[in-house]
Design a protein around this motif. Structure first.
Motif, PDB file in Angstrom:
ATOM      1  N   GLU A 169       0.763  -1.316   0.096  1.00  0.00           N
ATOM      2  CA  GLU A 169       0.005  -0.098   0.084  1.00  0.00           C
ATOM      3  C   GLU A 169       0.712   1.281  -0.018  1.00  0.00           C
ATOM      4  O   GLU A 169       0.577   2.497  -0.827  1.00  0.00           O
ATOM      5  CB  GLU A 169      -0.913  -0.055   1.244  1.00  0.00           C
ATOM      6  N   ALA A 215       1.230   4.159  -3.022  1.00  0.00           N
ATOM      7  CA  ALA A 215       1.022   5.417  -2.735  1.00  0.00           C
ATOM      8  C   ALA A 215       2.311   6.440  -3.218  1.00  0.00           C
ATOM      9  O   ALA A 215       2.081   7.397  -4.010  1.00  0.00           O
ATOM     10  CB  ALA A 215       1.035   5.791  -1.283  1.00  0.00           C
ATOM     11  N   ILE A 223      -5.092  11.311  -2.524  1.00  0.00           N
ATOM     12  CA  ILE A 223      -5.146   9.682  -2.312  1.00  0.00           C
ATOM     13  C   ILE A 223      -6.264   9.249  -1.855  1.00  0.00           C
ATOM     14  O   ILE A 223      -6.538   9.609  -0.691  1.00  0.00           O
ATOM     15  CB  ILE A 223      -3.713   9.487  -1.721  1.00  0.00           C
ATOM     16  N   GLN A 237      -8.199   5.089  -1.122  1.00  0.00           N
ATOM     17  CA  GLN A 237      -8.047   3.581  -0.933  1.00  0.00           C
ATOM     18  C   GLN A 237      -8.988   2.921  -0.608  1.00  0.00           C
ATOM     19  O   GLN A 237     -10.222   3.362   0.083  1.00  0.00           O
ATOM     20  CB  GLN A 237      -6.746   3.564   0.244  1.00  0.00           C
ATOM     21  N   PRO A 283      -0.947   4.079   3.346  1.00  0.00           N
ATOM     22  CA  PRO A 283      -1.187   5.240   2.301  1.00  0.00           C
ATOM     23  C   PRO A 283      -1.130   6.817   2.902  1.00  0.00           C
ATOM     24  O   PRO A 283      -0.523   7.525   2.564  1.00  0.00           O
ATOM     25  CB  PRO A 283      -2.156   4.989   1.701  1.00  0.00           C
ATOM     26  N   ALA A 301       1.506   9.635   2.523  1.00  0.00           N
ATOM     27  CA  ALA A 301       0.870  10.813   1.987  1.00  0.00           C
ATOM     28  C   ALA A 301       1.571  12.086   2.784  1.00  0.00           C
ATOM     29  O   ALA A 301       1.759  13.285   2.398  1.00  0.00           O
ATOM     30  CB  ALA A 301      -0.510  10.989   1.719  1.00  0.00           C
ATOM     31  N   ALA A 359      -5.284  13.129   1.836  1.00  0.00           N
ATOM     32  CA  ALA A 359      -5.649  11.685   1.805  1.00  0.00           C
ATOM     33  C   ALA A 359      -7.014  11.476   2.824  1.00  0.00           C
ATOM     34  O   ALA A 359      -7.308  12.695   3.411  1.00  0.00           O
ATOM     35  CB  ALA A 359      -4.794  10.762   2.207  1.00  0.00           C
TER      36      ALA A 359
END
Length: 357
Positions: free
Chosen positions: A196, A200, A211, A213, A220, A224, A232
């Motif tokens: 993951e 990212a 982002i 998910q 992630p 970020a 995110a």
């Protein structure tokens, strides 16, 4: 009662599990990840804890974590059934066949399968959430907030649940930002922090500054946080530890009320087979706090969409919409039926790339 107390005291003294009271309902949970994932399994475990808090000593709950989807799940479920459970929740899509196989062997035990659709025996129910409704809300925020016009999406497995989310997020980002693009990376795992994080990083290298998910870890979000200007959204749980940056809001899976309701039904002897698909209106999908990093007018627009979905005046999949290849799908004002959504296997027009087979 004195005898039961004596047995419990002796059990504690010997360091073994105390026998359950005769009127105690035993509820088991099977997890694909760990409650420490900060996302999907964390929220299911919060639901388990809510059952304990609500019913007190009338229930005993257990869980098994990190159970791989596939054949080994049947072994775990069989052991749980043999351990005196009255109700078992299997909390990942890939447990579907195993749940039904074990349910056939234990007709007196109630089974509840999350995000599945097979109810082959009268003691199996299914339940899931309309996550795509939450994606409509955060997709709106994403479309407004991206400066690069590139939104990244880390996807787990190419099943309808995940595809619906990608489409919903893209549709609503595109509505407010016609220049918005969606870049999707499939990691073929629900919970793999390393994969993951790598996904990212790859998206950020491609110029993505938002982002999303549909995977279970906070990796992630952490990735970020390493890059200025990237925002995110929390997935499955609030992930508030990453606010005010990069987390700007979240989709929260609220399983507790359902788990309490179904446990009560078993206690009352009123449990019946059901198929539940709750969303924002029922409270099964919640939108986490939208931080002040989001302009007030964007926040207001997102909250208005949330409210209109809740009161039924707006559907996240409303035409005109075409499929990726340009084939007409929904006409002006037409909304998608649940059957179409449950079997969704295509991207909508505008999303690049192929859905893996």
């Amino acid at each position: 009662m004195k005898l039961m107390k004596s047995l419990m005291t002796a059990a504690v003294a010997l360091g073994v599990a105390a026998p359950a009271m005769a009127d105690t309902t035993k509820v088991g949970f099977v997890y694909v990840g760990t409650p420490g994932d900060g996302g999907w399994t964390y929220e299911h475990d919060e639901g388990r804890k809510a059952v304990e808090e609500h019913f007190g000593d009338k229930v005993e709950t257990t869980f098994v974590e990190n159970v791989a989807e596939g054949p080994d799940a049947e072994r775990v479920l069989t052991q749980m059934a043999l351990s005196g459970h009255d109700l078992i929740f299997t909390t990942s899509f890939g447990y579907m066949d195993q749940t039904n196989a074990v349910a056939a062997k234990f007709p007196d035990i109630k089974f509840e399968h999350a995000t599945g659709y097979k109810r082959e025996h009268p003691n199996v129910s299914t339940y899931g959430a309309r996550f795509y409704e939450g994606r409509a809300v955060i997709g709106t925020i994403a479309g407004h907030m991206t400066e690069s016009n590139k939104i990244g999406y880390i996807a787990s497995f190419p099943i309808p649940e995940v595809i619906r989310g990608i489409n919903s997020a893209y549709i609503h980002a595109k509505k407010v930002n016609p220049d918005a693009e969606m870049k999707v990376i499939w990691v073929f795992s629900w919970f793999d922090p390393a994969k993951e994080a790598d996904a990212a990083a790859a998206l950020i290298e491609q110029g993505v500054d938002v982002i999303m998910q549909h995977t279970d870890s906070t990796a992630p979000m952490a990735k970020a946080a390493e890059t200025e200007g990237v925002i995110a959204f929390g997935q499955a749980s609030d992930m508030a530890q990453f606010a005010p940056s990069p987390r700007v809001s979240s989709i929260i899976d609220n399983w507790a009320p359902y788990y309490i309701e179904r446990t009560q039904a078993v206690m009352d002897g009123t449990w019946e087979q059901v198929d539940t698909w709750g969303g924002i209106a029922s409270g099964m999908v919640k939108i986490g706090d939208i931080t002040d990093a989001i302009p007030a007018e964007v926040k207001a627009e997102a909250m208005a969409i949330e409210a209109s979905i809740a009161d039924g005046s707006y559907h996240a999949f409303t035409g005109p919409l075409n499929k990726q290849d340009g084939t007409p799908w929904l006409a002006e004002g037409e909304t998608a039926g649940d059957g179409d959504l449950l079997g969704m296997n295509f991207y909508v027009e505008g999303i690049e790339g192929d859905i893996p087979s």
